[in-house]
Design an enzyme around this catalytic site. Sequence first.
Site, short mmCIF file in Angstrom:
data_model
loop_
_atom_site.label_atom_id
_atom_site.label_comp_id
_atom_site.label_asym_id
_atom_site.label_seq_id
_atom_site.Cartn_x
_atom_site.Cartn_y
_atom_site.Cartn_z
N PHE A 1 28.01 34.39 10.55
CA PHE A 1 27.52 33.02 10.42
C PHE A 1 27.93 32.46 9.05
CE2 PHE A 1 24.19 29.83 9.69
CZ PHE A 1 24.19 29.16 10.89
N ASP B 1 21.18 40.59 8.94
CA ASP B 1 20.62 39.27 9.19
C ASP B 1 20.10 39.28 10.63
OD1 ASP B 1 20.19 36.60 9.89
OD2 ASP B 1 21.79 35.85 8.62
N TYR C 1 12.39 30.02 12.80
CA TYR C 1 12.35 28.92 13.77
C TYR C 1 13.13 29.18 15.05
CZ TYR C 1 16.60 27.71 11.08
OH TYR C 1 17.80 27.75 10.43
N LYS C 2 13.71 30.37 15.20
CA LYS C 2 14.45 30.66 16.42
C LYS C 2 13.52 31.36 17.42
CE LYS C 2 18.76 30.31 13.98
NZ LYS C 2 19.71 30.93 13.06
N ARG D 1 27.03 27.45 24.48
CA ARG D 1 26.11 28.53 24.13
C ARG D 1 24.76 28.30 24.81
NH1 ARG D 1 24.16 29.91 18.02
NH2 ARG D 1 23.14 27.91 18.32
C1 LIG Z 1 20.17 30.31 11.97
C2 LIG Z 1 20.83 31.24 11.04
C3 LIG Z 1 20.60 31.17 9.67
C4 LIG Z 1 19.74 30.03 9.16
O1 LIG Z 1 19.78 29.85 7.82
P1 LIG Z 1 18.85 28.73 7.15
O2 LIG Z 1 18.87 29.06 5.74
O3 LIG Z 1 17.52 28.80 7.81
O4 LIG Z 1 19.46 27.40 7.46
C5 LIG Z 1 21.14 32.13 8.86
N1 LIG Z 1 21.90 33.13 9.36
C6 LIG Z 1 22.18 33.21 10.68
C7 LIG Z 1 23.01 34.30 11.21
C8 LIG Z 1 21.66 32.26 11.55
O5 LIG Z 1 21.92 32.32 12.84
#
Ligand SMILES: *Cc1c(COP(=O)(O)O)cnc(C)c1O
Length: 414
Positions: free
Chosen positions: A130, A201, A226-227, A373
């Site tokens: 990511f 992560d 939030y996921k 997705r």
């Molecule tokens: C959603 C996501 C994030 C989110 O990072 P924020 O700091 O909350 O914006 C980080 N890493 C991965 C792999 C994600 O999917």
Amino acid sequence: MTTYHHYRPEDAAEWDRTDPLADLRQHFTLPPGIIYLDGNSLGALPRTVKARLEQVITEEWGRHLIQSWNQAGWYEMPRRVGDKIAALIGADAGEVVVADSTSVNLFKALAGALRLRPERKVILTEAENFPTDLYMVQGLIDLLGGIHRLERVSIEALSEAISEQTALVLLTHVNYRTGAMHDMETITAQAHAQGALMIWDLAHSAGAVPLHLNAAGVDLAVGCGYKYLNGGPGAPAFIFVAKHHQREFIQPLSGWLGHTDPFAFAPDYQPAEGIARAQVGTQAVLSMSALECGIDLMLETDMSQLREKSLRLSAMFMDTVAMNCPELTLITPRNPHQRGSQVSFCHPEGYAMIQALIAQGIIGDFRAPDILRFGFAPAYLRYTEVWDAAQALIRVVKERLWDQPAFKRKNAVT
Ligand SMILES: *Cc1c(COP(=O)(O)O)cnc(C)c1O
């Protein structure tokens, strides 16, 4: 030639009737007429959130004001909710704290880990990680004077690439594009065999797949609220530091709430004992109160049932769509041990296809350059909804319903 399993609508109806998690859905507020396949990006709203926030606002904040830091437990909240998350991810109490965003927690974890391996200069990751994970490493390397190096390799080449130069391996457990899930235990062991540290992560894993951080010997981890944890937009994230690293773990965002005694107001920073040193400053109490509602729901749920349902939902969707739409390229592993809770397909017109689905009330999302997705949050999805979504996608592709100018205009958030 892949042979796909042929699912029937009666299968979906039968599984809904016998679903041991069917009751969980009523604990979420879901808008009528919508099939929500984006819980991997923003989880649905737990019903308890509204009343809980009302209470925090009216009573704790409105009536008791600053006393609530002590009386309503606001002050301990990051550690208390962290302990609850620990129970969900195979960690122990005192190893997780709720704080900041995932990106900021990555920064703390990365910087703290590099200090634990001062003689090593390579940070190894998956090329397809990511972006924020890559960007946070780049920013940190720059801050540290450019003496470290970020090495990006394909996941296939990763284990070979770990060497005695590697300070740490950083991976997202479930890849956000493909939904491929990496073998946490094996890769962590491979990192350790070379003396490197492992940071995971868990953004697309926590609340979606069973996790056993301590059993896998994980050093550090970060995750998103939030996921699949359903904590609400911009919910605070979390950071895990294995107990045996906590004494040596020093992170550079040395804010007062990571201090051993914040209310001594001493001029010099002295990190707190334990996981509290991963905290920085005052946390968003309202947001964390909402997050706790989502976590509480997950804690009441049998994670192995959740996983079984998630795999069945995603298998039905991927096989049904792949069998009927050879135009779409399935990029998610069909092997259940190798995928999280999402299914992705590639197509050059993927963006317009997603917009055409959204116009019908079926919400998935698009990831550049060409990925459709679909996330499967087993806590609140029904099998019949997923069946209907698969049929709708097949129609969008077969009947070229996507081929309209309105579906090709890009929004800021895809
Ligand atoms: C959603 C996501 C994030 C989110 O990072 P924020 O700091 O909350 O914006 C980080 N890493 C991965 C792999 C994600 O999917």
